[in-house]
Design a protein around this motif. Structure first.
Motif, mmCIF file in Angstrom:
data_model
loop_
_atom_site.group_PDB
_atom_site.id
_atom_site.type_symbol
_atom_site.label_atom_id
_atom_site.label_comp_id
_atom_site.label_asym_id
_atom_site.label_seq_id
_atom_site.Cartn_x
_atom_site.Cartn_y
_atom_site.Cartn_z
ATOM 1 N N GLN A 1 0.840 -1.508 0.538
ATOM 2 C CA GLN A 1 -0.275 0.022 0.146
ATOM 3 C C GLN A 1 1.000 1.643 -0.134
ATOM 4 O O GLN A 1 0.896 2.483 -0.475
ATOM 5 N N ALA A 2 1.757 1.146 0.906
ATOM 6 C CA ALA A 2 2.431 2.545 0.360
ATOM 7 C C ALA A 2 3.857 2.853 -0.265
ATOM 8 O O ALA A 2 3.989 3.643 -0.299
ATOM 9 N N LEU A 3 4.140 1.406 -0.752
ATOM 10 C CA LEU A 3 5.068 1.677 -2.180
ATOM 11 C C LEU A 3 3.832 2.633 -3.624
ATOM 12 O O LEU A 3 4.292 3.225 -3.886
ATOM 13 N N ARG A 4 2.393 1.966 -3.219
ATOM 14 C CA ARG A 4 1.926 2.532 -4.114
ATOM 15 C C ARG A 4 0.768 3.812 -4.094
ATOM 16 O O ARG A 4 0.979 4.080 -5.276
ATOM 17 N N ILE A 5 0.743 3.580 -2.875
ATOM 18 C CA ILE A 5 0.599 5.338 -2.890
ATOM 19 C C ILE A 5 1.647 6.184 -3.213
ATOM 20 O O ILE A 5 1.349 7.180 -4.219
ATOM 21 N N GLU A 6 3.200 6.467 -2.744
ATOM 22 C CA GLU A 6 4.048 6.907 -2.802
ATOM 23 C C GLU A 6 4.455 6.973 -4.220
ATOM 24 O O GLU A 6 4.887 7.942 -5.403
ATOM 25 N N VAL A 7 4.158 6.060 -4.977
ATOM 26 C CA VAL A 7 4.463 6.070 -6.702
ATOM 27 C C VAL A 7 3.507 7.135 -7.733
ATOM 28 O O VAL A 7 3.552 8.116 -8.340
ATOM 29 N N ASN A 8 2.353 6.454 -6.882
ATOM 30 C CA ASN A 8 0.652 7.574 -7.639
ATOM 31 C C ASN A 8 1.028 8.756 -7.355
ATOM 32 O O ASN A 8 -0.227 9.359 -7.576
ATOM 33 N N ALA A 9 1.700 8.841 -6.304
ATOM 34 C CA ALA A 9 1.023 10.083 -5.305
ATOM 35 C C ALA A 9 -0.202 10.472 -4.654
ATOM 36 O O ALA A 9 -0.739 11.530 -5.297
ATOM 37 N N GLU A 10 -0.478 9.995 -4.712
ATOM 38 C CA GLU A 10 -1.983 9.561 -4.429
ATOM 39 C C GLU A 10 -2.460 10.985 -2.890
ATOM 40 O O GLU A 10 -3.772 11.740 -3.263
ATOM 41 N N LEU A 11 -1.797 10.193 -2.054
ATOM 42 C CA LEU A 11 -2.021 11.996 -1.006
ATOM 43 C C LEU A 11 -1.908 13.092 -1.138
ATOM 44 O O LEU A 11 -3.289 13.809 -1.243
ATOM 45 N N ASP A 12 -1.074 13.165 -2.261
ATOM 46 C CA ASP A 12 -0.639 15.042 -2.649
ATOM 47 C C ASP A 12 -2.171 15.237 -3.662
ATOM 48 O O ASP A 12 -2.328 15.964 -3.480
ATOM 49 N N SER A 13 -2.444 14.121 -4.210
ATOM 50 C CA SER A 13 -3.441 14.739 -5.417
ATOM 51 C C SER A 13 -4.589 14.843 -4.737
ATOM 52 O O SER A 13 -5.084 15.616 -5.520
ATOM 53 N N TRP A 14 -4.755 13.396 -3.753
ATOM 54 C CA TRP A 14 -5.984 13.937 -3.302
ATOM 55 C C TRP A 14 -6.260 15.161 -2.682
ATOM 56 O O TRP A 14 -7.631 15.953 -2.499
ATOM 57 N N GLN A 15 -5.401 15.501 -1.907
ATOM 58 C CA GLN A 15 -5.149 17.227 -0.833
ATOM 59 C C GLN A 15 -5.933 18.008 -1.422
ATOM 60 O O GLN A 15 -6.329 18.903 -1.469
ATOM 61 N N GLN A 16 -5.724 18.200 -3.123
ATOM 62 C CA GLN A 16 -5.406 18.510 -3.807
ATOM 63 C C GLN A 16 -7.304 18.894 -4.727
ATOM 64 O O GLN A 16 -7.911 19.134 -5.062
ATOM 65 N N ALA A 17 -7.407 17.679 -5.486
ATOM 66 C CA ALA A 17 -8.658 16.798 -5.667
ATOM 67 C C ALA A 17 -9.835 17.315 -5.028
ATOM 68 O O ALA A 17 -10.834 18.101 -5.786
ATOM 69 N N LEU A 18 -10.066 17.205 -3.789
ATOM 70 C CA LEU A 18 -11.289 16.943 -3.456
ATOM 71 C C LEU A 18 -11.713 18.454 -3.753
ATOM 72 O O LEU A 18 -13.233 18.922 -3.106
ATOM 73 N N PRO A 19 -10.567 19.473 -2.380
ATOM 74 C CA PRO A 19 -10.947 21.066 -2.483
ATOM 75 C C PRO A 19 -11.554 21.876 -3.924
ATOM 76 O O PRO A 19 -12.808 22.343 -4.039
ATOM 77 N N ALA A 20 -10.661 21.189 -4.703
ATOM 78 C CA ALA A 20 -11.070 22.008 -6.545
ATOM 79 C C ALA A 20 -12.780 20.843 -6.797
ATOM 80 O O ALA A 20 -12.995 21.608 -7.098
ATOM 81 N N ALA A 21 -12.463 20.119 -6.505
ATOM 82 C CA ALA A 21 -14.453 19.263 -6.598
ATOM 83 C C ALA A 21 -14.754 19.782 -5.457
ATOM 84 O O ALA A 21 -16.033 20.113 -6.399
ATOM 85 N N VAL A 22 -14.841 19.970 -4.482
ATOM 86 C CA VAL A 22 -15.748 20.842 -3.990
ATOM 87 C C VAL A 22 -16.059 22.330 -4.199
ATOM 88 O O VAL A 22 -17.744 22.301 -4.549
#
Length: 337
Positions: free
Chosen positions: A218-239
């Motif tokens: 899980q940790a490697l997948r999140i790092e490779v795809n920058a998932e948490l950084d992306s989500w912290q930007q994606a959700l406020p933009a969508a709202v």
């Protein structure tokens, strides 16, 4: 069985009916088009259900995975121009729609984490139960692979991602073992990594703490795809892009994603009036209403038939009013196709 039916059979959308129930009121346009954003299209199961249930919806399906876009495109071809595929990461979804003249969204869904397609394609390297090269990129056209991370990151960075993204108790021991191993034998496959994890994580913890590979993969997948950084930007933009009365649904599968989701949605559902203010001014009123009590979980029947749904948490919110940022933007409601 035709190819489109095979795609549908491979993918069981998590909490599909509940999501349609909660988002459908925002997509009733009384004959006028309404914009639905699927920010994590995958193989298109949720979008298919929305398009069937909501005849006024025009769906923009965003995914960074080109294979997912191709498969979903075949599945949704019968809807014609009511489905628009978009190759992008979900943190770019709102900007991509704006480039297409879509200034406001009526409903949005983000189904986070790894998709059924990615888990089932052995060569993608997402699964710790199958031997494969350690790739883990959701978009295989760019970026570092998981094998690159294991080969190139220093011990401190490996420890950090295992601790922060995998919530792994033995992050330090595992990071040290990776660095020691790679000096003589690079870790290139899932089985090589699993051998290291079995040898490093104490046997007692392996017996009681779940699969020894779960947290590291899980940790490697999140790092490779920058998932948490992306989500912290994606959700406020969508709202921010939601029209008044628009709705947003988020399916999370681990606590890190859900923590970000909860923080953003609950912040919008709270008054910002200073303590002691005798009258709540309009600009202090909440701009979101939470439509789920906390995070909803799938029912026992669904988990029994689709075990991948077991860790899912659903949060849904509705926009109550414009915010100052949105008030300055044109809605272009009649022109959003």
């Amino acid at each position: 069985m035709n190819d489109d039916q095979a795609v549908a059979d491979r993918h069981v959308p998590v909490m599909r009916d509940r999501i349609v129930e909660l988002l459908a009121p925002a997509l009733d346009g009384a004959g006028q088009p309404r914009v639905y954003l699927d920010g994590t299209l995958g193989m298109g199961g949720h979008t298919e259900a929305i398009l069937h249930a909501c005849p006024d919806a025009v769906a923009y399906g965003v995914d960074r995975d080109t294979e997912a876009l191709e498969l979903a495109g075949r599945r949704l071809a019968a809807f014609g121009d009511r489905f628009v595929p978009v190759h992008a990461r979900y943190d770019d979804a709102v900007a991509e729609l704006a480039d297409r003249g879509v200034a406001s969204i009526d409903a949005a869904l983000f189904d986070l984490g790894v998709s059924s397609l990615q888990l089932d394609e052995t060569e993608r390297g997402f699964s710790y139960s199958r031997e494969a090269a350690l790739d883990m990129r959701m978009d295989q056209t760019q970026g570092l692979t998981a094998a690159d991370v294991l080969a190139d990151y220093d011990e401190a960075d490996l420890r950090r991602i295992l601790r922060d993204y995998g919530e792994e108790r033995f992050a330090g021991k595992i990071a040290k073992a990776i660095v020691r191993r790679r000096d003589t034998d690079p870790i290139r496959t899932s089985e090589q990594l699993m051998e290291l994890l079995r040898a490093t994580i104490p046997a007692a913890s392996q017996r009681t703490g779940g699969h020894p590979g779960k947290r590291t993969f899980q940790a490697l997948r999140i790092e490779v795809n920058a998932e948490l950084d992306s989500w912290q930007q994606a959700l406020p933009a969508a709202v921010d892009a939601l029209a008044v009365d628009g709705r947003i649904a988020v399916l999370s599968y681990h606590s890190l994603e859900d923590r970000i989701t909860k923080r953003v949605l609950t912040a919008g559902a709270r008054s910002t009036a200073p303590a002691g203010l005798p009258v709540e001014l309009p600009e202090h009123k909440p701009y979101l209403e939470l439509l789920t009590r906390g995070a909803e979980a799938p029912g026992e029947d669904e988990v029994r038939t689709n075990p991948r749904a077991a860790s899912a948490k659903l949060r849904v919110a509705r926009r109550l009013r414009p915010t100052p940022h949105r008030a300055a933007e044109p809605t272009q409601k009649g022109n959003r196709r």
